[in-house]
Design a protein around this motif. Sequence first.
Motif: not given
Length: 166
Positions: A109, A115, A117-121, A123, A152, A154
């Motif tokens: 991911d 995908r 940006e859908q990952l929890p920070e 993770s 993070r 993007t």
Amino acid sequence: MTNAATLTLDARELCMVDIELAPDAPLQLGRSPWRNRRLSVIAGGRFEGARLSGEVLSGGGDWSELGLDEAGDALTLVDVRSAWRTDDGVLIHVTYQGRLVIPAAVLEDFRDPARVEQLPEASYHFRIQPLFEVADTRYAWLNAVVAVGVGRRTAAGVRYRILELL
């Protein structure tokens, strides 16, 4: 021995920076006798803060090194050189090193721009240590700044929240 209560660390927000990477990033240079090097070329970007704002110039890059641990987690040594220009025209040389740790469970991911940006920070772990170098006296204070950043990924590149340690 020093009283630990006197050893404090405070910080204040320096800026938020969004860095756009070239669409083909990262370029896989491959495993040489010394390392497994990759290059992510900076296409541009923007930084914003109360005392510092402007654009990230194209042409810099991240000469990272990729490794894997026994669990299959990706361990990246971040090594960036970049140039920033403030809104009032001052050039700043910005370098930073850091660590990016991506657990094997989220690696697929993380590598997918659709995908990521859908990952929890929480993770993955992305930390940097920026250094600033500037000649213009209006921003000479940056030469003494010790900073840390939280990153993070993007879809277009990376976003960092950079804090100045006080």
